[in-house]
Design an enzyme around this catalytic site. Structure first.
Site, PDB file in Angstrom:
ATOM      1  N   LYS A  10       0.823  -1.212   0.000  1.00 41.86           N
ATOM      2  CA  LYS A  10       0.000   0.000   0.000  1.00 41.86           C
ATOM      3  C   LYS A  10       0.863   1.270   0.000  1.00 41.86           C
ATOM      4  O   LYS A  10       2.059   1.220   0.316  1.00 41.86           O
ATOM      5  CB  LYS A  10      -0.947  -0.039   1.211  1.00 41.86           C
ATOM      6  N   TYR A  50     -12.400  -1.902  -4.293  1.00 45.10           N
ATOM      7  CA  TYR A  50     -12.937  -2.117  -2.940  1.00 45.10           C
ATOM      8  C   TYR A  50     -14.467  -2.054  -2.899  1.00 45.10           C
ATOM      9  O   TYR A  50     -15.032  -1.756  -1.845  1.00 45.10           O
ATOM     10  CB  TYR A  50     -12.365  -1.072  -1.978  1.00 45.10           C
ATOM     11  N   PHE A  58     -15.694   3.764   6.332  1.00 43.38           N
ATOM     12  CA  PHE A  58     -14.338   4.191   5.980  1.00 43.38           C
ATOM     13  C   PHE A  58     -14.069   4.116   4.469  1.00 43.38           C
ATOM     14  O   PHE A  58     -12.942   4.314   4.029  1.00 43.38           O
ATOM     15  CB  PHE A  58     -13.301   3.365   6.754  1.00 43.38           C
ATOM     16  N   ASN A 113      -2.189   0.357   6.605  1.00 46.04           N
ATOM     17  CA  ASN A 113      -1.686  -0.887   7.195  1.00 46.04           C
ATOM     18  C   ASN A 113      -0.815  -1.719   6.254  1.00 46.04           C
ATOM     19  O   ASN A 113      -0.761  -2.940   6.336  1.00 46.04           O
ATOM     20  CB  ASN A 113      -2.842  -1.708   7.792  1.00 46.04           C
ATOM     21  N   HIS A 116      -2.189  -5.402   1.450  1.00 45.87           N
ATOM     22  CA  HIS A 116      -3.483  -6.043   1.190  1.00 45.87           C
ATOM     23  C   HIS A 116      -3.228  -7.497   0.793  1.00 45.87           C
ATOM     24  O   HIS A 116      -2.236  -7.781   0.116  1.00 45.87           O
ATOM     25  CB  HIS A 116      -4.204  -5.340   0.034  1.00 45.87           C
ATOM     26  N   GLU A 127      -9.523 -10.045  -7.953  1.00 44.09           N
ATOM     27  CA  GLU A 127      -8.471  -9.039  -7.737  1.00 44.09           C
ATOM     28  C   GLU A 127      -7.298  -9.217  -8.712  1.00 44.09           C
ATOM     29  O   GLU A 127      -6.741  -8.236  -9.205  1.00 44.09           O
ATOM     30  CB  GLU A 127      -8.005  -9.103  -6.278  1.00 44.09           C
TER      31      GLU A 127
HETATM   32  P1  GDP Z   1      -8.113  -6.669   5.568  1.00 45.12           P
HETATM   33  O1  GDP Z   1      -8.721  -7.836   4.832  1.00 45.12           O
HETATM   34  O2  GDP Z   1      -7.341  -7.068   6.793  1.00 45.12           O
HETATM   35  O3  GDP Z   1      -7.306  -5.754   4.655  1.00 45.12           O
HETATM   36  O4  GDP Z   1      -9.331  -5.779   6.147  1.00 45.12           O
HETATM   37  P2  GDP Z   1     -10.784  -5.409   5.553  1.00 45.12           P
HETATM   38  O5  GDP Z   1     -11.075  -6.175   4.303  1.00 45.12           O
HETATM   39  O6  GDP Z   1     -11.747  -5.484   6.694  1.00 45.12           O
HETATM   40  O7  GDP Z   1     -10.641  -3.849   5.186  1.00 45.12           O
HETATM   41  C1  GDP Z   1     -10.001  -3.429   4.009  1.00 45.12           C
HETATM   42  C2  GDP Z   1      -9.088  -2.272   4.333  1.00 45.12           C
HETATM   43  O8  GDP Z   1      -9.874  -1.170   4.793  1.00 45.12           O
HETATM   44  C3  GDP Z   1      -8.104  -2.525   5.479  1.00 45.12           C
HETATM   45  O9  GDP Z   1      -6.937  -3.202   5.084  1.00 45.12           O
HETATM   46  C4  GDP Z   1      -7.806  -1.111   5.936  1.00 45.12           C
HETATM   47  O10 GDP Z   1      -6.873  -0.445   5.056  1.00 45.12           O
HETATM   48  C5  GDP Z   1      -9.162  -0.452   5.793  1.00 45.12           C
HETATM   49  N1  GDP Z   1      -9.936  -0.518   7.053  1.00 45.12           N
HETATM   50  C6  GDP Z   1     -10.482  -1.628   7.638  1.00 45.12           C
HETATM   51  N2  GDP Z   1     -11.147  -1.329   8.774  1.00 45.12           N
HETATM   52  C7  GDP Z   1     -11.021   0.034   8.892  1.00 45.12           C
HETATM   53  C8  GDP Z   1     -11.509   0.969   9.866  1.00 45.12           C
HETATM   54  O11 GDP Z   1     -12.182   0.604  10.838  1.00 45.12           O
HETATM   55  N3  GDP Z   1     -11.184   2.283   9.654  1.00 45.12           N
HETATM   56  C9  GDP Z   1     -10.454   2.712   8.582  1.00 45.12           C
HETATM   57  N4  GDP Z   1     -10.184   4.020   8.458  1.00 45.12           N
HETATM   58  N5  GDP Z   1      -9.982   1.848   7.662  1.00 45.12           N
HETATM   59  C10 GDP Z   1     -10.257   0.537   7.810  1.00 45.12           C
END
Ligand code: GDP
Length: 138
Positions: A10, A50, A58, A113, A116, A127
């Site tokens: 990222k 996404y 978010f 973070n 991905h 993807e």
């Molecule tokens: P992943 O599969 O661990 O990447 O997590 P998810 O699929 O739940 O979310 C996709 C991405 O959205 C995450 O990697 C973060 O960059 C972002 N994200 C997830 N949860 C949050 C949140 O609670 N707040 C914000 N600002 N970003 C989030």
């Protein structure tokens, strides 16, 4: 069984200069790099990638972040690639990520973070196709 997954380094990790270190961690964990490219995506492209998160609070912030600078898109292969990459990445929130995981080492926040990784076989297929043509998978 050998399996393919999709990953993104990222924009936050690239800005901080962690690209090479993350690629090294991925290779050390036994993944073969099937395809790799550095690129920037637009906000509409990030929204397309996404789209499953479009109702999440978010979504706007996430897609702005993901289009804020260059990324590296990757197709990775190994036995149990999807599950093993998720393990290597660590929890979404780096505060909860285990020692030794990429997010523990390099991530700054729950949004920024570092990496991905696809969460299921169908997602990986979508993807990979979003970023790569078949002839780029070698
Ligand atoms: P992943 O599969 O661990 O990447 O997590 P998810 O699929 O739940 O979310 C996709 C991405 O959205 C995450 O990697 C973060 O960059 C972002 N994200 C997830 N949860 C949050 C949140 O609670 N707040 C914000 N600002 N970003 C989030």
């Amino acid at each position: 069984m050998s399996q393919r997954t999709f990953s993104i380094i990222k924009p936050d990790a690239m800005r901080k200069g962690h690209t090479g270190a993350i690629l090294a961690d991925i290779e050390k964990a036994g993944f073969r790099i099937v395809a790799i490219k550095k690129l920037s995506i637009s906000k509409p492209q990030a929204e397309g990638f996404y789209y499953v998160h479009k109702e999440r609070p978010f979504f706007d912030s996430l897609t702005t972040f993901m289009s804020s600078g260059p990324i590296v898109a990757l197709v990775l292969e190994k036995d149990n690639a999807i599950g093993d990459l998720r393990k290597l990445m660590g929890a979404t929130n780096p505060a909860n990520a285990e020692e030794g995981t990429i997010r523990k080492r390099y991530a700054g926040s729950i949004e920024e973070n570092a990496i991905h990784g696809s969460d299921a076989a169908e997602t990986a297929q979508f993807e990979i196709g979003f970023f790569f043509a078949g002839h780029e998978l070698v």
